[in-house]
Write a protein that holds these residues in place. Structure first.
Motif, short mmCIF file in Angstrom:
data_model
loop_
_atom_site.label_atom_id
_atom_site.label_comp_id
_atom_site.label_asym_id
_atom_site.label_seq_id
_atom_site.Cartn_x
_atom_site.Cartn_y
_atom_site.Cartn_z
N UNK A 24 0.83 -1.21 0.00
CA UNK A 24 0.00 0.00 0.00
C UNK A 24 0.86 1.25 0.00
N UNK A 25 1.91 1.24 0.81
CA UNK A 25 2.80 2.40 0.87
C UNK A 25 3.50 2.63 -0.47
N UNK A 30 4.02 5.67 -5.51
CA UNK A 30 3.95 5.76 -6.97
C UNK A 30 2.86 6.71 -7.43
N UNK A 31 1.72 6.71 -6.72
CA UNK A 31 0.63 7.63 -7.08
C UNK A 31 1.05 9.07 -6.89
N UNK A 39 -0.64 17.88 -10.66
CA UNK A 39 -0.98 18.95 -9.73
C UNK A 39 -0.28 20.25 -10.10
N UNK A 40 0.97 20.15 -10.54
CA UNK A 40 1.69 21.35 -10.97
C UNK A 40 1.00 22.01 -12.15
#
Length: 291
Positions: A24-25, A30-31, A39-40
């Motif tokens: 999960x981490x 990776x996400x 986002x930028x």
């Protein structure tokens, strides 16, 4: 009595719980890595020319609507023509590629004929071939028949997808039972009817995947249209934004238009993925109920 049959519940060990957090981490990491550039772009598209290089990177600005209006007004809306061209190249190319892949994959999976193994090996070799190595030969071939510079020069090379044929072949072999085809043949169905009425509905979820992969590949393709096309009215959005970026070296004001255009070019891909994801689930559930 049922409790005795089931037995006592065994709690997972601490090490097992810790191990389950590791995938999960890594997925979250990776996400984040993949979403930071998105986002930028989202934040930068909201900034005016003065804010773009003077404010914190991930803070929103106040210039989104100004950027949209300037992008729409630039050269009488040539950006939307580029978007329309990208939709034409990607939509028609992916649709034709999915159809060719379906026919080819079904034939390779369900028919025995001389040279089938050799053909499939050549297709696998085509999967490993980088597209950049084919762009110039394709340009020379299409220039011989006076198609270079036209819409066909981008559409025709996009129709044949070795990876799409490979996926369709694997999916047809797994999803279309030979017993069903034999039963249909006994009932008098011919080859075309076998494909259209029996094999194609069973292969539909796999073909949706082929369509999605090919659509994204064509939409994001830069090198092929850059080599093939000379008239900017036939440019897809990738080449069009690149031409704007090149002009931005001497006109920094165009940087905001490039960033805003890049943000808008992502929206059709997101919408397509969400729409096909729903279609995926419906088709897979329907296949499970029928089976």
């Amino acid at each position: 009595m049922s409790a005795l049959l089931v037995g006592p519940r065994v709690k997972p060990s601490v090490s097992a719980r810790r191990t389950s957090w590791l995938p999960t981490f890594l997925l979250l990491l990776g996400a984040v890595y993949c979403l930071i550039p998105v986002l930028w772009v989202v934040m930068a598209a909201t900034k005016s020319r003065s804010e773009l290089f003077s404010t914190f990177t991930f803070l929103p600005g106040n210039g989104l609507w100004t950027n949209l209006s300037e992008l729409t007004a630039y050269r009488d809306g040539v950006y939307w023509l580029w978007m329309l061209n990208s939709g034409l190249y990607a939509g028609v190319g992916a649709l034709l590629s999915a159809a060719v892949s379906a026919l080819s994959g079904y034939a390779l999976a369900k028919y025995s004929f001389p040279g089938r193994g050799v053909i499939f090996t050549v297709i696998l070799a085509g999967v490993l071939m980088p597209p950049i190595a084919l762009a110039v030969p394709q340009y020379l071939l299409l220039a011989k028949v006076d198609l270079a510079g036209s819409y066909w020069s981008v559409l025709l090379p996009s129709i044949l997808s070795p990876y799409g044929i490979y996926l369709a072949r694997v999916y047809a072999a797994a999803a279309v039972p030979d017993e069903v085809l034999e039963a249909a043949r006994v009932d008098g169905a011919r080859d075309l009817r076998l494909f259209t009425s029996i094999a194609f509905p069973m292969m539909r979820p796999g073909l949706v995947t082929v369509f999605l992969f090919q659509f994204v590949a064509i939409w994001n393709n830069f090198l092929l249209p850059y080599v093939m096309l000379a008239d900017d009215e036939t440019f897809p959005v990738t080449v069009g934004l690149y031409s704007l970026l090149q002009q931005g070296a001497s006109k920094p004001a165009l940087y905001t238009l490039v960033i805003t255009g890049a943000l808008l070019s992502i929206i059709p891909l997101i919408a397509l993925f969400l729409g096909l994801q729903r279609y995926w689930r419906v088709d897979l559930l329907t296949g499970a109920v029928k089976s």
